[in-house]
Write an enzyme that holds these catalytic residues in place. Structure first.
Site, PDB file in Angstrom:
ATOM      1  N   TYR A 121       6.581  -1.885 -11.946  1.00  0.00           N
ATOM      2  CA  TYR A 121       5.607  -2.622 -11.131  1.00  0.00           C
ATOM      3  C   TYR A 121       6.020  -2.723  -9.663  1.00  0.00           C
ATOM      4  CZ  TYR A 121       2.475  -3.623 -14.962  1.00  0.00           C
ATOM      5  OH  TYR A 121       1.585  -3.491 -15.980  1.00  0.00           O
ATOM      6  N   HIS A 165      -2.321   0.189 -18.863  1.00  0.00           N
ATOM      7  CA  HIS A 165      -1.926   0.368 -17.466  1.00  0.00           C
ATOM      8  C   HIS A 165      -2.409   1.743 -17.018  1.00  0.00           C
ATOM      9  CE1 HIS A 165       0.238   0.818 -13.744  1.00  0.00           C
ATOM     10  NE2 HIS A 165       0.559   2.031 -14.169  1.00  0.00           N
ATOM     11  N   LYS A 211      -0.741  -0.545 -23.635  1.00  0.00           N
ATOM     12  CA  LYS A 211       0.202  -1.663 -23.660  1.00  0.00           C
ATOM     13  C   LYS A 211       0.392  -2.170 -25.103  1.00  0.00           C
ATOM     14  CE  LYS A 211      -0.982  -3.174 -18.936  1.00  0.00           C
ATOM     15  NZ  LYS A 211      -1.591  -4.262 -18.116  1.00  0.00           N
ATOM     16  N   GLU A 234       5.434   6.662 -10.777  1.00  0.00           N
ATOM     17  CA  GLU A 234       5.453   6.089 -12.128  1.00  0.00           C
ATOM     18  C   GLU A 234       5.733   7.159 -13.174  1.00  0.00           C
ATOM     19  OE1 GLU A 234       2.223   2.486 -11.281  1.00  0.00           O
ATOM     20  OE2 GLU A 234       1.688   4.139 -12.620  1.00  0.00           O
ATOM     21  N   ASN A 284      -4.798  -6.747 -21.172  1.00  0.00           N
ATOM     22  CA  ASN A 284      -5.931  -5.863 -20.878  1.00  0.00           C
ATOM     23  C   ASN A 284      -5.724  -4.431 -21.375  1.00  0.00           C
ATOM     24  OD1 ASN A 284      -4.014  -5.103 -19.037  1.00  0.00           O
ATOM     25  ND2 ASN A 284      -5.171  -5.711 -17.217  1.00  0.00           N
TER      26      ASN A 284
HETATM   27  P1  ADP Z   1      -4.009  -3.094 -12.844  1.00  0.00           P
HETATM   28  O1  ADP Z   1      -3.302  -3.039 -14.189  1.00  0.00           O
HETATM   29  O2  ADP Z   1      -5.503  -3.151 -13.036  1.00  0.00           O
HETATM   30  O3  ADP Z   1      -3.562  -2.018 -11.884  1.00  0.00           O
HETATM   31  P2  ADP Z   1      -2.403  -4.983 -11.263  1.00  0.00           P
HETATM   32  O4  ADP Z   1      -1.525  -3.831 -10.892  1.00  0.00           O
HETATM   33  O5  ADP Z   1      -2.960  -5.817 -10.167  1.00  0.00           O
HETATM   34  O6  ADP Z   1      -3.621  -4.526 -12.199  1.00  0.00           O
HETATM   35  O7  ADP Z   1      -1.594  -5.985 -12.220  1.00  0.00           O
HETATM   36  C1  ADP Z   1      -0.756  -5.488 -13.229  1.00  0.00           C
HETATM   37  C2  ADP Z   1      -0.995  -6.228 -14.542  1.00  0.00           C
HETATM   38  O8  ADP Z   1      -0.596  -7.583 -14.400  1.00  0.00           O
HETATM   39  C3  ADP Z   1      -2.453  -6.305 -14.985  1.00  0.00           C
HETATM   40  O9  ADP Z   1      -2.877  -5.155 -15.697  1.00  0.00           O
HETATM   41  C4  ADP Z   1      -2.451  -7.534 -15.841  1.00  0.00           C
HETATM   42  O10 ADP Z   1      -1.947  -7.282 -17.146  1.00  0.00           O
HETATM   43  C5  ADP Z   1      -1.472  -8.432 -15.127  1.00  0.00           C
HETATM   44  N1  ADP Z   1      -2.074  -9.352 -14.136  1.00  0.00           N
HETATM   45  C6  ADP Z   1      -2.502  -9.033 -12.881  1.00  0.00           C
HETATM   46  N2  ADP Z   1      -2.919 -10.122 -12.207  1.00  0.00           N
HETATM   47  C7  ADP Z   1      -2.719 -11.174 -13.055  1.00  0.00           C
HETATM   48  C8  ADP Z   1      -2.922 -12.597 -12.964  1.00  0.00           C
HETATM   49  N3  ADP Z   1      -3.402 -13.149 -11.868  1.00  0.00           N
HETATM   50  N4  ADP Z   1      -2.624 -13.372 -14.033  1.00  0.00           N
HETATM   51  C9  ADP Z   1      -2.126 -12.829 -15.151  1.00  0.00           C
HETATM   52  N5  ADP Z   1      -1.887 -11.510 -15.317  1.00  0.00           N
HETATM   53  C10 ADP Z   1      -2.194 -10.686 -14.292  1.00  0.00           C
HETATM   54 MG    MG Z   2      -1.723  -1.728 -10.915  1.00  0.00          MG
END
Ligand code: ADP
Ligand code: MG
Length: 198
Positions: free
Chosen positions: A51, A156, A11, A167, A153
């Site tokens: 997403y 992705h 990211k 994707e 974080n």
């Molecule tokens: P992952 O990336 O671990 O698959 P998700 O698909 O649940 O996680 O969420 C997509 C992205 O959205 C996350 O990587 C993170 O950057 C962001 N995110 C998810 N949940 C939250 C939240 N509650 N508050 C802020 N950002 C979030």
């Molecule tokens: Mg995800």
């Protein structure tokens, strides 16, 4: 099985933190094969598609957030998972289109689960030590929600084989994914390990 593929995005924060090499190294040394890679600047429309390829993503991610707040004894911003992810999707569009990202396809046995393991859990505050998110970043839902933005974080990574296929076709043209052999695959996958001794 040995041809399972998954999508990884470094990211914008990962690129800005100069972690491209470190992140690629961690996936590469697992034995997975890099099948495609490019640097791109995404758009809000593309991120929304990314997403929402999984129709369940809104519900699951909302529920995951509520649980994470409650596990820490905190009150979630809403009890409705869909309200949480509506706000989140807007924030993700800003985050993910804010600068260049590195898009990669990694291939090999259990590629989706191996990559998720190396990447670590979504919230850096609770991701395991030894994972990329656990080792290189320190964000939390609490801080990102207070500041009205997505959790930073670094990465992705697709959540399932089905999600990965959708994707990958969103980020790569078929001709941008390369079929080739890596010599180490013989050591990783061959049944007999013939041909090592002279
Ligand atoms: P992952 O990336 O671990 O698959 P998700 O698909 O649940 O996680 O969420 C997509 C992205 O959205 C996350 O990587 C993170 O950057 C962001 N995110 C998810 N949940 C939250 C939240 N509650 N508050 C802020 N950002 C979030
Ligand atoms: Mg995800």
């Amino acid at each position: 099985m040995k041809k399972e593929r998954t999508l990884v995005l470094i990211k914008p924060d990962g690129v800005q933190r100069s972690l491209i090499g470190e992140i690629i190294k961690r996936y590469e040394r697992s034995g997975l094969k890099l099948a495609g890679m490019k640097m791109v600047v995404s758009t809000a429309e593309h991120i929304e598609k990314h997403y929402t390829v999984d129709p369940e993503w809104r519900r699951i991610t909302g529920e995951k957030t509520i649980k994470s707040y409650k596990d820490k004894g905190l009150q979630p911003p809403s009890e409705d998972p869909l309200v949480i992810t509506d706000i989140l999707l807007g924030n993700l569009k800003k985050y993910m289109a804010s600068g260049p990202v590195i898009a990669m396809v990694w291939q090999g046995v259990h590629a989706v689960k191996i990559v998720r393991k190396i990447t670590g859990g979504t919230e850096p505050l609770t991701s395991d030590v030894g994972t990329i998110r656990g080792d290189f970043v320190l964000d939390s839902y609490q801080l990102s929600d207070a500041d009205g933005r997505a959790v930073r974080n670094l990465i992705h990574a697709s959540g399932s084989v089905d999600e990965a296929e959708k994707e990958i076709s969103l980020w790569f043209k078929p001709e941008e994914i390369i079929n080739y052999r890596l010599v180490q695959e013989q050591i990783l996958y061959d049944v007999n390990l013939d041909g090592i001794l002279e």
